[in-house]
Enzyme design. Structure first.
Site, short mmCIF file in Angstrom:
data_model
loop_
_atom_site.label_atom_id
_atom_site.label_comp_id
_atom_site.label_asym_id
_atom_site.label_seq_id
_atom_site.Cartn_x
_atom_site.Cartn_y
_atom_site.Cartn_z
N GLU A 45 24.42 24.12 -22.19
CA GLU A 45 25.52 23.17 -22.16
C GLU A 45 26.58 23.43 -21.10
O GLU A 45 27.17 22.51 -20.56
CB GLU A 45 26.24 23.20 -23.52
CG GLU A 45 25.37 22.80 -24.68
CD GLU A 45 26.07 23.11 -25.99
OE1 GLU A 45 26.57 22.17 -26.61
OE2 GLU A 45 26.13 24.29 -26.37
N GLN B 177 18.54 24.29 -16.11
CA GLN B 177 19.57 23.92 -17.09
C GLN B 177 20.93 23.77 -16.42
O GLN B 177 21.68 22.86 -16.72
CB GLN B 177 19.65 24.98 -18.19
CG GLN B 177 18.49 24.94 -19.17
CD GLN B 177 18.35 23.57 -19.82
OE1 GLN B 177 19.19 23.16 -20.59
NE2 GLN B 177 17.30 22.86 -19.49
N ALA C 125 18.19 -2.85 -5.63
CA ALA C 125 17.31 -2.42 -6.72
C ALA C 125 16.54 -1.15 -6.34
O ALA C 125 16.94 -0.41 -5.45
CB ALA C 125 16.35 -3.54 -7.10
N ASN D 63 8.61 -11.83 -11.48
CA ASN D 63 9.02 -11.81 -12.89
C ASN D 63 10.22 -10.89 -13.14
O ASN D 63 10.47 -10.46 -14.25
CB ASN D 63 7.86 -11.35 -13.78
CG ASN D 63 8.05 -11.75 -15.24
OD1 ASN D 63 8.63 -12.80 -15.52
ND2 ASN D 63 7.60 -10.93 -16.16
N THR D 64 10.99 -10.61 -12.10
CA THR D 64 12.11 -9.69 -12.31
C THR D 64 13.39 -10.40 -12.74
O THR D 64 14.36 -9.74 -13.10
CB THR D 64 12.40 -8.86 -11.03
OG1 THR D 64 12.79 -9.76 -10.00
CG2 THR D 64 11.21 -8.06 -10.58
N SER E 233 23.19 25.63 -27.29
CA SER E 233 22.76 26.58 -26.25
C SER E 233 22.14 27.87 -26.78
O SER E 233 21.92 28.80 -26.01
CB SER E 233 23.93 26.97 -25.32
OG SER E 233 24.55 25.85 -24.79
C1 LIG Z 1 16.36 -3.67 -12.34
C2 LIG Z 1 16.73 -4.78 -11.40
C3 LIG Z 1 17.61 -4.52 -10.37
C4 LIG Z 1 17.97 -5.54 -9.50
N1 LIG Z 1 18.86 -5.25 -8.50
C5 LIG Z 1 19.18 -6.24 -7.62
C6 LIG Z 1 20.09 -5.99 -6.55
O1 LIG Z 1 20.60 -4.88 -6.39
N2 LIG Z 1 20.37 -7.01 -5.71
C7 LIG Z 1 19.81 -8.24 -5.84
O2 LIG Z 1 20.08 -9.12 -5.04
N3 LIG Z 1 18.98 -8.50 -6.83
C8 LIG Z 1 18.67 -7.54 -7.73
N4 LIG Z 1 17.82 -7.81 -8.75
C9 LIG Z 1 17.36 -9.19 -8.90
C10 LIG Z 1 16.05 -9.41 -8.17
O3 LIG Z 1 16.22 -9.27 -6.80
C11 LIG Z 1 15.60 -10.79 -8.49
O4 LIG Z 1 15.29 -10.82 -9.85
C12 LIG Z 1 14.36 -11.15 -7.71
O5 LIG Z 1 14.60 -11.25 -6.36
C13 LIG Z 1 13.75 -12.43 -8.21
O6 LIG Z 1 12.48 -12.55 -7.64
P1 LIG Z 1 11.18 -12.70 -8.54
O7 LIG Z 1 10.07 -13.01 -7.61
O8 LIG Z 1 10.98 -11.57 -9.41
O9 LIG Z 1 11.60 -13.98 -9.39
P2 LIG Z 1 10.99 -14.51 -10.73
O10 LIG Z 1 11.57 -13.82 -11.87
O11 LIG Z 1 9.51 -14.54 -10.65
O12 LIG Z 1 11.57 -15.99 -10.65
C14 LIG Z 1 12.95 -16.19 -10.65
C15 LIG Z 1 13.34 -17.66 -10.57
O13 LIG Z 1 13.04 -18.17 -9.29
C16 LIG Z 1 12.25 -19.33 -9.39
N5 LIG Z 1 11.32 -19.30 -8.28
C17 LIG Z 1 10.68 -18.22 -7.80
N6 LIG Z 1 9.96 -18.57 -6.72
C18 LIG Z 1 10.11 -19.90 -6.55
C19 LIG Z 1 9.60 -20.83 -5.62
N7 LIG Z 1 8.80 -20.46 -4.64
N8 LIG Z 1 9.99 -22.10 -5.75
C20 LIG Z 1 10.80 -22.50 -6.73
N9 LIG Z 1 11.32 -21.66 -7.63
C21 LIG Z 1 10.97 -20.38 -7.54
C22 LIG Z 1 11.57 -19.24 -10.73
O14 LIG Z 1 11.29 -20.54 -11.21
C23 LIG Z 1 12.61 -18.54 -11.56
O15 LIG Z 1 13.51 -19.48 -12.06
C24 LIG Z 1 17.43 -6.83 -9.64
C25 LIG Z 1 16.53 -7.10 -10.67
C26 LIG Z 1 16.18 -6.10 -11.54
C27 LIG Z 1 15.22 -6.38 -12.65
#
Ligand SMILES: Cc1cc2nc3c(=O)[nH]c(=O)nc-3n(C[C@H](O)[C@H](O)[C@H](O)COP(=O)(O)OP(=O)(O)OC[C@H]3O[C@@H](n4cnc5c(N)ncnc54)[C@H](O)[C@@H]3O)c2cc1C
Ligand code: FES
Ligand code: FES
Length: 1340
Positions: free
Chosen positions: A1272, A1205, A348, A271-272, A1091
């Site tokens: 500060e 500080q 991340a 869900n990221t 300060s």
């Molecule tokens: C704070 C933050 C920092 C980040 N920094 C980086 C970074 O430095 N580098 C980087 O590369 N990424 C970064 N990301 C992105 C992160 O890596 C991706 O959001 C993550 O990999 C997505 O994986 P998820 O399982 O959370 O996907 P979800 O949010 O669960 O799903 C993402 C999408 O993928 C699809 N999906 C997932 N699994 C499948 C499956 N098996 N089959 C078909 N469709 C699928 C879903 O339908 C959806 O559309 C960051 C994200 C955040 C929130």
């Protein structure tokens, strides 16, 4: 089909060992709000809601019946839907320890090592460390830093947190220098006295006191969940929310059925991506499919061809798998895996890596995906499945650009990814450059692969992908085709660069900006690849290519290490001082343990009142426009919405005394994006926020649109009055100098980014129109006055209470008052309690920050470096309301001399009125900008006169007794002492010589060093503004309750105040309590800032204590060995009051702006910092190698808090000058609205060696026990890093033949560093003609 979507499933999981069941779980409920609101576990904090800050970190534990193993991992509660937690055990900060039962060693050590200030980030820090230790009880330093990389802290500067964490580390992380057979770690607890009255210690704590970590004491995984996982029949679970249905299939067949039925539904894994998209971009999904425990999605298969990894594996699991594989399999087969591992270390934070899936990263196809470029060059294939069967597609450019026929069909899912082994003579490399080394999306990243003919340097195949350039990862396909068959030599490098720059198109106005920089990175990465491959080829067959030139050697070395060392030298308490007297001792912040256990209560942690309502704001989306209409009808239709207030409701109300002509809610015209327009009141925060999106406002744009300082100068748009000081005869002096130089420097603004966003809770009482206002503010009196004013009631009906504030830095004064007043108005209107807690993006948008500055100067100097005349103009970008802008300009002018005596000086200051959010107070209040302008000017004088900068600084510094440009006397003895001591401690000259040597030997990496002095004058502008009051009650049992008007916002003022009372009354600190600040207890308190909070409130408390002692003196002298209980009882019997108020009048202060002279300050804080950095000239990346700070603190009341500080402010200064960059569109829309876009310093920005020293104690007249306020000043010392970078860039430029003076603006981000290190690659980059395009962002 087995997919049963009939009855709702019951959600079952555990929290802190207790079973939680939900019959009607709503998929929209995130774990964070569930913990806080439903379970009242408020230790887990909200900081950003998008996975970027780590304040909400919890530990998730899951049992895998396949492997029979339990996996513990940290995760961000703000991104976890409760529906994803079926069968999981959640551990929050409350679950691991508390003050009622047992404090966990992690909680104890972070607190006792002084790793908390405001404490708001502390529960998150604790949980990240705790989760690590559950898996690895004795981690390495690398593992520690990886585990903490996703947690931000805005107060501490991280060093004490690192110190606390290191106490759990393996002994192998010791200094490795066992002098006399003893490792320095073993001596760290020791305090070594030095001759000058200081003590040197590595740490401000005694490690022997700490409880050992005992893994057997931890919660066991709930047996019920284990049984469930083993025995329960596998059935799809369905949760029906108000708007969303959540389907959790547990077998592949069910997953494919569900996807066939709901082809548009996302597959939510971590869900990221989906979570932030729904929250911040308003993307809505009525059905979500979230597979759980499906074996095929988590399987790992080793095939002849390579590794096949389940799409459901988390990025952390992927990293573990690859780490094992590269150890087991020959290097030539694991080139792609090694490249992936390089990125998986910095991608991340750990909380994201623990939940984000491989499949999610691949399928999201973010432009900045760090994995896709590497998977693509590695010829990976995607194994897909649907109800109709399986198939494979390549992960190539067609897939990445979602070309028809190369993408997944809507009913398909990704089961696994096959990553082939690399072949002999094949090399794969990974590159990325981000604004911050850790937890930051890449600006540009790249995967590159080349395959050579057997035992030859002729290219058989080559593949290059870049991320961060367009809307998705892009391939330099045509260029690569042209390179096949060519020999790997310099000639081909040049051609490859030209081809790639031609092919990878990036328009001048491309989203994200930094166009020239990105193009430079494209070729810089290519060059690095060229060298890496050259090195590899050479290793395989030395005859194939020439040796790398010696000065190129370091180009491939990693800049960043994860080792930290610190030495702290602070003042020794006089041996004659009573043991019980706590003044001068390094006492822990008294809320430290409550911070780390999550028991410390912040405004939004207070339980909801009956019938409590929530308030959210609708803000202007235009920078300057007429409001044509406001239509709230759709919002009002949303169930749960109570009312929508507009400017018309507040038309008769104004804050006459506070905000001149400022409308509280805009009525006819808006003057900035983010200006408050409407207020929605609803019965839940979600509904209020949702309803704000339904309010329709029609605008008609107006001219002029003034956004930048340059715009304001052109339109003569300034706030009154302009300020000016003139000292000596500037014009005359210019006639006699050897040289004259003119220049300018721009300094960007800064967002406060206090971890606790603006929070207010108002409880109205029908009776007598009384109201309690609980508010996170530095200025409760202002909030009280504004609330009283808006409600038209006397101030005595409004009680403002502040227990503590989760960071403020100047940002929780005026703006908070306005927000509190509106919240109170809503409470009055509805007759209900109302809560208003800003989301991070709203907070950044609405509340303004530090003023951006433009400094223009003309300086006249002699050939020996003496500055004889300086004529300077400061322009600040004030935004659309006055706020504190003129006051900031005034202090900037008064402090602009920094440490220098400039005999003829003219300084003017103008605050620009622009169509941007209104800027306000921020730690340092104009000095960090004004000081940088002056230092920049001095740096240029040094460059122009060919003298070392430290010499020009020294020659111009105040020496002994002198007068400032506003004719106040100054004794600069301690300034010089700080400078000399810093020179010595830092071994400045020896290191400078070593740096020169390094720079000669290294062409692409350069080091730089700078030493910067500081004179920070302290004062608050008037006698009245410095007054303070306090109240001390002694109870009959001898215990004492104290109150004062200072706000505890992390600086530890309450701890210091208890130390003061303890000394004054001669009683132990444990006998004294301080509950918080309230206008009910102390009226008319001043804003906490400048300060001086401990100074002035301490004197008020001293006064109260002395009044009490005077009253009790006859009783005490009659019974000198009595107890406080006995004395209190006796006083009561004799009808002597045991309560006293104390008052401190403030400091005399006068400044005559007509004459340009006066005595505005009380005393000066002096300091010096020396910093050393290393830069990568090809990418602009840099590393803070070492900083030494020497401070004159008078006599420290509490060295632990004072060091806190100093280092916290210093790191905030490092952020200001090298990292934090606010970006606005040409229409005045803020792009940088959260931690994803706006980077504050993280663990990786702390200097690897960070030494802080206090001068030996000195007497300071008229201050509390001779102490000096340190809140500060040290922020400015962060500029030593700026000037060290300048030094390194200068070395690079000189070597490349660029002589002459050059300008570097602040912040010195990787972009600016790279573009200043001009070379053959930056020359290759085609430049777009300014004015021929609309840029994506503008410099304000
Ligand atoms: C704070 C933050 C920092 C980040 N920094 C980086 C970074 O430095 N580098 C980087 O590369 N990424 C970064 N990301 C992105 C992160 O890596 C991706 O959001 C993550 O990999 C997505 O994986 P998820 O399982 O959370 O996907 P979800 O949010 O669960 O799903 C993402 C999408 O993928 C699809 N999906 C997932 N699994 C499948 C499956 N098996 N089959 C078909 N469709 C699928 C879903 O339908 C959806 O559309 C960051 C994200 C955040 C929130
Ligand atoms: S609140 Fe969850 S990461 Fe910031
Ligand atoms: S102590 Fe870390 S944010 Fe305040």
């Amino acid at each position: 089909m087995s997919l049963a979507l009939n009855g709702p499933s019951e959600l079952l999981f555990y929290v802190n060992g207790r079973k939680v069941t939900e019959k009607n779980a709503d998929p929209e409920t995130m774990l964070l709000s569930y913990l806080r609101k439903k379970l009242h576990l408020t230790g887990t904090k909200y900081g950003c809601g998008g996975g970027g800050c780590g304040a909400c970190t919890v530990m998730i534990s899951r049992y895998d019946p396949g492997t029979k193993k339990i996996r513990h991992y940290s995760a961000n509660a703000c991104l976890l839907s409760i529906c994803s937690l079926y069968g999981a055990a959640v551990t929050t900060v409350e679950g691991i320890g508390n003050t009622k039962t047992r404090i966990h060693p992690v909680q104890e050590r972070i607190a006792k090592c002084h790793g908390t200030q405001c404490g708001y980030c502390s529960p998150g820090m604790v949980m990240s460390l705790y989760s690590l230790l559950r898996n690895i009880p004795k981690p390495s330093m690398d593992q520690l830093m990886e585990a903490l990389g996703g947690n931000l802290c805005r107060c501490t500067g991280y060093r004490p947190i690192v110190d606390a964490c290191k106490t759990f580390c393996k002994a192998t992380d010791c200094c490795q220098s066992k002098e006399n057979g003893i490792c320095s770690l073993d001596q760290e607890g020791e305090l070594l006295d030095s001759e000058e009255g200081n003590r040197t210690c590595k740490k401000l704590f005694q490690e022997e006191e700490f409880q050992p970590l005992d893994p057997t004491q931890e919660f066991i995984f709930p047996p019920e969940l284990m049984m469930m996982a083993e025995k329960q029949p596998k059935r799809t679970r369905v949760f029906y929310g108000n708007r969303i249905t959540w389907i959790s299939p547990v077998t592949l067949r069910d997953l494919l059925e569900a996807k066939a039925k709901y082809p548009d539904a996302p597959i939510v894994m971590g869900n990221t991506t989906v979570g932030p998209d729904m929250k911040f971009k308003g993307i809505f999904h009525s059905v979500i499919i979230s597979p759980d425990g499906i074996a095929e999605l988590n399987a790992i298969n080793y095939t002849d061809n390579g590794l096949t990894i389940g799409a459901g594996c988390s990025l952390a699991q992927l990293k573990d798998i690859l780490t094992d594989v590269v150890l087991e399999i020959p290097e030539q087969k694991t080139q792609t895996y090694r490249a992936l591992l390089k990125h998986l270390r910095t991608l991340a934070g750990s909380q994201i890596r623990n939940v984000a899936s491989l499949g999610g990263n691949v399928i999201s196809r973010h432009s900045t995906s760090d994995l896709n470029p590497l998977l693509a060059v590695g010829n990976s294939t995607l194994n897909l499945a649907s109800k109709d069967g399986k198939r494979q597609i390549p992960l190539n450019d067609q897939f990445l650009m979602r070309a028809r026929g190369s993408d997944l069909k809507p009913e398909e899912i990704l089961v696994s990814v096959n990553i082939p082994y690399s072949r002999k003579w094949e090399f794969v490399s990974a590159f990325r450059q981000a604004p911050r080394q850790e937890n930051a999306l890449a600006i540009v990243n790249s995967g590159m692969r080349v395959l050579f003919e057997e035992d030859a340097n002729i290219i058989r195949d080559i593949c290059i992908f870049y991320g961060g350039i367009g809307s998705t990862t892009v391939c330099a396909k045509k260029s690569c085709q042209k390179l096949i068959g060519r020999v790997w030599n310099e000639e081909i490098l040049g051609e490859a660069c030209r081809l790639v720059l031609d092919e990878i198109f990036l328009p001048a106005s491309a989203p994200g900006g930094m166009v020239e920089y990105k193009k430079s990175l494209i070729v810089s990465f290519l060059f690095k690849f060229y060298l890496e491959v050259l090195q590899n080829l050479k290793m395989m067959n030395p005859s194939l290519c020439p040796c790398l030139p010696a000065e190129y050697g370091s180009v491939l070395e990693d800049l960043h290490s994860k080792d930290y060392e610190a030495v702290l030298r602070y003042q020794k308490v006089d041996t004659k001082q009573f043991l019980q007297d706590p003044i001068g001792r390094p006492i822990m912040h008294l809320s430290g343990i409550n911070h780390t256990t999550g028991e410390a209560v912040y405004c939004d942690d207070m339980p909801a009142h009956d019938q409590e309502l929530f308030l959210a704001f609708v803000t202007s989306s235009r920078a300057h426009a007429k409001i044509v209409s406001i239509d709230a009808s759709e919002a009002l239709k949303l169930p749960g919405v109570i009312n929508v207030l507009t400017g018309k409701d507040l038309q008769d109300v104004n804050f006459k005394d506070y905000l001149e002509k400022e409308e509280i809610l805009a009525t006819d015209e808006v003057f900035a994006v983010g200006q408050l327009v409407c207020v929605v009141i609803a019965d839940s925060d979600d509904k209020a926020k949702r309803a704000t999106r339904l309010v329709k406002i029609e605008y008609s744009d107006l001219e002029p649109l003034i956004l930048t300082i340059e715009d304001a100068i052109q339109h003569n748009s300034f706030y009154e009055p302009e300020r000016k000081i003139e000292y000596g005869d500037v014009d005359e002096a210019f006639k006699t100098v050897d040289q004259i130089l003119e220049g300018e420097i721009h300094i960007g603004g800064q967002e406060h980014f206090y971890m606790e966003t603006q929070s207010i809770r108002v409880v109205p009482y029908g009776e007598d129109k009384e109201m309690d206002v609980y508010v996170s503010t530095q200025d409760p009196r202002l909030a009280q006055d504004m609330v009283a004013s808006i409600l038209r009631v006397p101030s005595n009906k409004i009680m403002c209470h502040v227990k503590r504030v989760g960071g403020a830095f100047g940002g929780k004064a005026t703006k908070t008052g306005i927000l509190a007043a509106i919240t109170a108005f809503a409470a009055k209107k509805t007759g209900c309690p109302v809560r208003c807690v800003l989301e991070r993006r709203e907070d950044i948008l609405i509340t303004g920050g530090r003023h951006p500055y433009l400094g223009k100067y003309k300086v006249g100097f002699m050939n020996d470096g003496r500055i004889m005349a300086l004529d300077i103009v400061h322009y600040s970008n004030g935004g659309f309301t006055l706020d504190e802008s003129v006051f900031v300009i005034e202090l900037g002018i008064l402090k602009m001399d920094n440490a220098y005596k400039i005999p003829n000086l003219r300084c003017r200051g103008l605050a620009c009125k622009t169509n941007l959010p209104s800027n306000t107070a921020f730690r340092g209040f104009g000095y960090p900008q004004a000081g940088l302008i002056t230092e920049s000017c001095i740096t240029k004088v040094a460059a122009q006169s060919g003298l070392p900068p430290e010499k020009v600084r020294m020659i111009n510094m105040y020496k002994e007794i002198d007068e400032t440009h506003y004719k106040q006397e100054i004794d600069a003895t301690n300034l010089i002492k700080c400078w000399n001591e810093c020179m010595e401690i830092s071994s400045y000259y020896a290191r400078k010589a070593m740096i020169e040597d390094f720079n000669k030997k290294n062409y692409w990496k350069k080091k730089g060093i700078a030493i910067i002095p500081m004179k920070f004058p302290l004062g608050v502008g008037s006698l009245a503004a410095g007054q303070a009051a306090a109240l001390v009650h002694i109870y009959l049992d001898g215990s004492v309750l104290v109150t004062h008007c200072g706000i505890e916002m992390g600086q530890g003022v309450h701890t210091k105040m208890i130390q003061v009372v303890s000394r004054e009354l001669g009683m132990p600190m444990s006998n004294i309590h301080l509950r918080g600040t309230s206008t009910e207890m102390i009226p008319n308190g001043n804003c906490s800032g400048g300060s001086v909070v401990a100074d002035v409130n301490g004197m008020a408390l001293q006064d109260a204590c002395r009044i009490l002692l005077k009253r009790l003196e006859p009783i005490i002298s009659k019974n000198p060995y009595g107890t406080w209980k006995e004395w209190a009882q006796e006083a009561f019997n004799q009808s002597i009051s045991l309560s006293a108020t104390g008052h401190f009048r403030g400091y005399e202060s006068d400044m005559d702006w007509e004459k340009g002279e006066g005595h505005p300050f009380v005393y000066f804080v002096f300091g010096t910092a020396c910093s050393e950095v290393e830069i990568d000239c090809l990418t602009g990346d840099h590393k803070n190698i070492r900083t030494d700070i020497v401070m004159d603190v008078g006599r420290s009341i509490n060295p632990a808090l004072d060091i806190g500080q100093v280092e916290g402010a210093f790191i905030q200064g490092v952020g200001l000058y090298t990292l934090e960059e606010l970006k606005y569109s040409p229409e005045g829309i803020l792009y940088t609205w959260g931690p994803e876009h706006y980077k504050i310093p993280s663990f990786c920005d702390v200097p690897a060696e960070f030494n802080i020293s206090f001068l030996p104690p000195s007497e300071v007249a008229r201050t509390l026990y001779s102490s000096k306020g340190l809140g500060e000043s040290a922020l400015f010392l962060g500029s030593s890093v700026f000037f060290a970078l300048h030094d390194a860039i200068l070395a690079a430029r000189q070597e490349r033949g660029f002589s002459g003076v050059f300008t570097l603006n602040s912040p010195l981000t990787p972009e600016k560093i790279r573009m200043a290190c001009e070379d053959k690659f930056t020359k290759m980059v085609p430049k777009d003609k300014p004015g021929s395009y609309v840029p994506w962002d503008i410099r304000i």
